[in-house]
Design an enzyme around this catalytic site. Sequence first.
Site, mmCIF file in Angstrom:
data_model
loop_
_atom_site.group_PDB
_atom_site.id
_atom_site.type_symbol
_atom_site.label_atom_id
_atom_site.label_comp_id
_atom_site.label_asym_id
_atom_site.label_seq_id
_atom_site.Cartn_x
_atom_site.Cartn_y
_atom_site.Cartn_z
ATOM 1 N N LYS A 9 14.118 -1.724 -3.783
ATOM 2 C CA LYS A 9 12.847 -2.217 -4.334
ATOM 3 C C LYS A 9 12.881 -2.300 -5.869
ATOM 4 C CE LYS A 9 9.862 -0.724 -0.488
ATOM 5 N NZ LYS A 9 8.636 0.052 -0.133
ATOM 6 N N TYR A 49 4.738 -8.245 4.411
ATOM 7 C CA TYR A 49 3.928 -7.045 4.656
ATOM 8 C C TYR A 49 2.599 -7.374 5.345
ATOM 9 C CZ TYR A 49 6.999 -3.850 2.056
ATOM 10 O OH TYR A 49 8.050 -3.059 1.650
ATOM 11 N N ASN A 112 8.673 3.505 -3.895
ATOM 12 C CA ASN A 112 9.552 4.392 -3.112
ATOM 13 C C ASN A 112 10.958 3.849 -2.877
ATOM 14 O OD1 ASN A 112 8.872 2.520 -1.218
ATOM 15 N ND2 ASN A 112 8.032 3.957 0.282
ATOM 16 N N HIS A 115 13.307 -0.188 1.260
ATOM 17 C CA HIS A 115 12.676 -0.592 2.525
ATOM 18 C C HIS A 115 13.734 -0.605 3.613
ATOM 19 C CE1 HIS A 115 10.577 -2.870 5.615
ATOM 20 N NE2 HIS A 115 11.695 -3.573 5.739
ATOM 21 N N GLU A 126 13.112 -9.562 10.324
ATOM 22 C CA GLU A 126 13.135 -9.473 8.859
ATOM 23 C C GLU A 126 14.405 -10.110 8.290
ATOM 24 O OE1 GLU A 126 12.327 -5.313 8.003
ATOM 25 O OE2 GLU A 126 10.276 -5.509 8.763
HETATM 26 P P1 GDP Z 1 8.160 2.393 5.427
HETATM 27 O O1 GDP Z 1 8.553 1.675 6.695
HETATM 28 O O2 GDP Z 1 8.702 3.788 5.329
HETATM 29 O O3 GDP Z 1 8.467 1.603 4.170
HETATM 30 O O4 GDP Z 1 6.572 2.567 5.463
HETATM 31 P P2 GDP Z 1 5.385 1.613 5.987
HETATM 32 O O5 GDP Z 1 5.911 0.459 6.772
HETATM 33 O O6 GDP Z 1 4.363 2.497 6.618
HETATM 34 O O7 GDP Z 1 4.740 1.064 4.640
HETATM 35 C C1 GDP Z 1 5.343 0.019 3.913
HETATM 36 C C2 GDP Z 1 5.269 0.332 2.449
HETATM 37 O O8 GDP Z 1 3.912 0.342 2.037
HETATM 38 C C3 GDP Z 1 5.806 1.715 2.078
HETATM 39 O O9 GDP Z 1 7.193 1.748 1.874
HETATM 40 C C4 GDP Z 1 5.057 1.989 0.776
HETATM 41 O O10 GDP Z 1 5.697 1.340 -0.315
HETATM 42 C C5 GDP Z 1 3.721 1.333 1.039
HETATM 43 N N1 GDP Z 1 2.756 2.326 1.550
HETATM 44 C C6 GDP Z 1 2.617 2.783 2.815
HETATM 45 N N2 GDP Z 1 1.630 3.677 2.906
HETATM 46 C C7 GDP Z 1 1.112 3.776 1.652
HETATM 47 C C8 GDP Z 1 0.044 4.538 1.077
HETATM 48 O O11 GDP Z 1 -0.637 5.315 1.737
HETATM 49 N N3 GDP Z 1 -0.181 4.366 -0.275
HETATM 50 C C9 GDP Z 1 0.556 3.502 -1.039
HETATM 51 N N4 GDP Z 1 0.276 3.386 -2.348
HETATM 52 N N5 GDP Z 1 1.568 2.776 -0.531
HETATM 53 C C10 GDP Z 1 1.838 2.912 0.782
#
Ligand code: GDP
Length: 137
Positions: A9, A49, A112, A115, A126
């Site tokens: 990222k 997303y 973070n 991905h 994807e």
């Molecule tokens: P991943 O599969 O571990 O990347 O997590 P998810 O698919 O649940 O979420 C996608 C991305 O959205 C995450 O990698 C974070 O960058 C962001 N994200 C998810 N949950 C949160 C949250 O509660 N707060 C914020 N600021 N970003 C979030």
Amino acid sequence: MSLTFGIIKPDAVAAGNAGKILALIEANGFKLRAVRMTKLAKDEAEGFYAVHQGKPFFEGLVEFMTSGPCILLCLEKENAFAEWRKLMGATNPANADEGTIRKLFAESIGKNAAHGSDSEENAAIELAWFFRAYELA
Ligand code: GDP
């Protein structure tokens, strides 16, 4: 062998950690099948997303993902999607295990570092979203 999709990222690229992450990927037994550096357009990030549309963090997520260059990855390994999720660590770096990419390089749940697809089915979707078939051949 199976394929998965990953992204280094914008935060990790901007911080100069892309090379270290690529080295970790190879050290953990993944083969780099395709790698492309790009800056995502707003509609690409929104489409990618779409599942998070309407959530409070959606706009910030799209803004962050389009804020600078990122690196798109096609990774090959046995059980690739699960292995890559394991190497990335938990979504929130505060909960990520030692030695994982998010523990090492992520500063927050929003920024973070990486991905990874969450299933083999989503990996195929994807990969097709971001790569042409000939790039994965
Ligand atoms: P991943 O599969 O571990 O990347 O997590 P998810 O698919 O649940 O979420 C996608 C991305 O959205 C995450 O990698 C974070 O960058 C962001 N994200 C998810 N949950 C949160 C949250 O509660 N707060 C914020 N600021 N970003 C979030």
